[in-house]
Design an enzyme around this catalytic site. Structure first.
Site, PDB file in Angstrom:
ATOM      1  N   ASP A 126       0.936  -1.249   0.153  1.00  0.00           N
ATOM      2  CA  ASP A 126       0.074  -0.068  -0.186  1.00  0.00           C
ATOM      3  C   ASP A 126       0.856   1.231  -0.054  1.00  0.00           C
ATOM      4  O   ASP A 126       0.307   2.483  -0.142  1.00  0.00           O
ATOM      5  CB  ASP A 126      -1.045   0.014   1.067  1.00  0.00           C
ATOM      6  CG  ASP A 126      -0.137  -0.214   2.573  1.00  0.00           C
ATOM      7  OD1 ASP A 126       1.000   0.216   2.734  1.00  0.00           O
ATOM      8  OD2 ASP A 126      -0.850  -0.310   3.561  1.00  0.00           O
ATOM      9  N   ARG A 180      13.786  11.019   5.741  1.00  0.00           N
ATOM     10  CA  ARG A 180      15.274  10.876   6.102  1.00  0.00           C
ATOM     11  C   ARG A 180      16.175  11.558   5.534  1.00  0.00           C
ATOM     12  O   ARG A 180      15.937  11.830   4.427  1.00  0.00           O
ATOM     13  CB  ARG A 180      15.471   9.343   6.192  1.00  0.00           C
ATOM     14  CG  ARG A 180      15.927   8.780   4.699  1.00  0.00           C
ATOM     15  CD  ARG A 180      16.496   7.459   4.682  1.00  0.00           C
ATOM     16  NE  ARG A 180      15.847   6.414   5.049  1.00  0.00           N
ATOM     17  CZ  ARG A 180      15.160   5.457   4.568  1.00  0.00           C
ATOM     18  NH1 ARG A 180      15.221   5.426   3.084  1.00  0.00           N
ATOM     19  NH2 ARG A 180      14.521   4.570   4.954  1.00  0.00           N
ATOM     20  N   ASP A 253      20.085  -4.502  -1.305  1.00  0.00           N
ATOM     21  CA  ASP A 253      19.515  -3.266  -1.341  1.00  0.00           C
ATOM     22  C   ASP A 253      19.188  -2.286  -0.303  1.00  0.00           C
ATOM     23  O   ASP A 253      18.848  -1.268  -0.241  1.00  0.00           O
ATOM     24  CB  ASP A 253      17.832  -3.524  -1.852  1.00  0.00           C
ATOM     25  CG  ASP A 253      17.096  -4.425  -0.960  1.00  0.00           C
ATOM     26  OD1 ASP A 253      17.505  -5.567  -0.538  1.00  0.00           O
ATOM     27  OD2 ASP A 253      16.069  -3.935  -0.473  1.00  0.00           O
ATOM     28  N   ASN A 254      19.819  -2.854   0.967  1.00  0.00           N
ATOM     29  CA  ASN A 254      19.815  -1.834   2.040  1.00  0.00           C
ATOM     30  C   ASN A 254      21.251  -1.468   2.464  1.00  0.00           C
ATOM     31  O   ASN A 254      21.307  -0.973   3.700  1.00  0.00           O
ATOM     32  CB  ASN A 254      19.331  -2.884   3.291  1.00  0.00           C
ATOM     33  CG  ASN A 254      17.713  -2.937   3.210  1.00  0.00           C
ATOM     34  OD1 ASN A 254      17.058  -2.253   2.583  1.00  0.00           O
ATOM     35  ND2 ASN A 254      17.122  -4.083   3.888  1.00  0.00           N
ATOM     36  N   ASP A 263      17.449   2.793   6.425  1.00  0.00           N
ATOM     37  CA  ASP A 263      16.096   1.686   6.179  1.00  0.00           C
ATOM     38  C   ASP A 263      15.925   0.739   7.311  1.00  0.00           C
ATOM     39  O   ASP A 263      16.304  -0.568   7.379  1.00  0.00           O
ATOM     40  CB  ASP A 263      16.229   1.113   4.823  1.00  0.00           C
ATOM     41  CG  ASP A 263      14.787   0.642   4.280  1.00  0.00           C
ATOM     42  OD1 ASP A 263      13.878   1.196   4.983  1.00  0.00           O
ATOM     43  OD2 ASP A 263      14.856  -0.073   3.231  1.00  0.00           O
TER      44      ASP A 263
END
Length: 453
Positions: A126, A180, A253-254, A263
């Site tokens: 969402d 952030r 990806d982090n 993240d």
């Protein structure tokens, strides 16, 4: 708009990459925007601390463009390994980059979001963030910054008035959008995506963008980039360990290419020096357990080397990658000496002290935060008997890097264990009472002053 031209220096460097690296998106139209956290300390470093409350919510809740920077939000494209399984269907699914500017050190900084709405990469999500998730990120970033860990900063948290359904929180639960402040949102997975598509031109362009804008180096050498990323990520892994922090989801990806932690999802601080302590309930193999974090980050950097192999020779890439261990060891030594509050002596003596400290922490079960609080400055209290004799003897030859005159040292150690996180959230959820959160941030910042060089 009350922005100082001396302090606010907008940029739009992201546009130099071209539209193959991101997708223009629109923010969600939230039912309400109610500022819950405003980090004026961080905002001052980019010239935005003079915003009025109304301007703050317009820019960080409705995402009205800031002057002189990106004309609209962009969802970044990337891939990544998630728990060692490659996923080509990633990308910014509930966030975007919407501004860039220079900070007071001259670094290029990104303003990115979490919970700002759906994007082409949302899949079945969402695009929203729970308010509790935003509160947890405030606590993680404030604590890590105080403990000298390179980290994103939580600039803003705005409650958005929606009810969300989540499987890991009592639902319906409240919604928020977080902003952030980060030196970079370019991930290892950003390079993996280009390698997956065999886009050599894109890889070269991203290497050049990263070196010029994030490392201030005027070249486009992929081996040089890997060498710099190895150094930064080795430092990150070392400081995680000294902080007792477990990120929980160290997927490629982090991991960004400037070695800043960001993240935050299922993070936790380890109560004791337990290498098997795991943050994420879904990490069944303990892949990202406390003691395995250096290995996990090294593995992710290896994926960057694999991606760069398309535009560079293997041997120099392997040589650069092999420096992770030799760079990690002195970094973890210095990170633990910093927490002990003592000055470095020589590499061998320093290493012996750190190894003795790790052994004693592991075998004694003493709390990590308790020990570093008591030992700060090198004078270990007499209550620390066996197995602390070796540590006490080693510390006796060290000089303190800072005294204990700050009022913080007259109280109790500041920790951030899971029970306290839940205790801070409970009054917000039950009574909309933010007193505990605000008080905790104040205590963390006191600790930061007490620890700072």
């Amino acid at each position: 708009m009350p922005i100082s031209p001396q302090a606010y220096r907008p940029e739009a460097k992201l546009l130099d990459l071209g539209d193959g690296f991101f997708d223009p998106v629109a923010p969600a139209n939230f039912p309400e925007t109610r500022t819950r956290f405003r980090n004026d300390r961080a905002a001052a470093q980019i010239g935005l601390d003079a915003l009025t409350d109304d301007e703050w919510t317009r820019h960080f809740g409705r995402f009205e463009p800031l002057p002189g920077t990106l004309p609209q939000p962009f969802a970044l494209r990337y891939h990544g390994h998630q728990f060692r399984n490659y996923n080509p269907d990633l990308g910014d699914g509930r966030g975007f980059t919407f501004a860039q500017m220079r900070d007071d050190r001259g670094r290029l900084m990104d303003l990115g979001t979490k919970g700002s709405g759906q994007t082409p990469w949302s899949r079945a999500g969402d695009g929203r963030l729970t308010l509790k998730g935003g509160v947890r990120e405030i606590l993680a970033t404030e604590m890590l910054e105080a403990l000298n860990v390179p980290t994103s900063r939580t600039l803003s948290l705005v409650e958005t008035g929606e009810e969300l359904q989540r499987g890991d929180e009592p639902s319906p639960t409240r919604s928020a959008v977080l902003v952030r402040l980060n030196h970079s949102h370019v991930r290892i997975g950003s390079f993996q995506r280009l390698a997956y598509h065999r886009d050599e031109a894109g890889l070269r362009k991203l290497v050049g963008y990263t070196l010029r804008n994030l490392y201030d180096e005027d070249n486009d050498d992929p081996v040089r980039l890997l060498d710099l990323v190895v150094a930064r990520t080795a430092r990150l892994a070392a400081r995680y360990m000294a902080a007792g922090f477990v990120h929980g989801v160290l997927n490629s990806d982090n991991i960004n290419v400037t070695g800043e932690s960001f993240d935050y999802g299922p993070w936790r601080f380890a109560p004791t020096w337990d290498p098997a302590f795991t943050a994420a309930y879904f990490d069944h193999q303990r892949l990202y357990a406390f003691g395995r974090q250096p290995e996990a980050i090294h593995w992710d950097v290896m994926q960057l080397a694999v991606a760069l192999r398309q535009i560079a020779e293997s041997d120099p890439l392997v040589a650069a990658l092999d420096q992770f261990g030799p760079r990690y060891q002195p970094e973890v030594t210095q990170a633990i000496l910093w927490r002990l509050g003592v000055r470095s002596r020589d590499p061998d003596t320093d290493r012996d002290l750190v190894q003795a400290t790790e052994r004693a922490l592991r075998t004694s079960g003493v709390g990590i935060d308790r020990f570093f609080f008591d030992a700060f400055g090198g004078d270990l209290p007499s209550a620390y008997d066996e197995p602390w004799a070796e540590v006490r003897a080693a510390l006796a030859s060290y000089e303190p890097r800072k005294d204990r005159s700050h009022p913080y040292w007259s109280g109790e150690p500041c920790s951030m264990l899971i029970d306290e996180v839940e205790a801070i959230w409970a009054p917000i959820a039950e009574h909309d009472d933010w007193t505990a959160l605000n008080a905790k941030v104040a205590v963390i910042r006191d600790m930061s002053q007490a620890l700072a060089d």
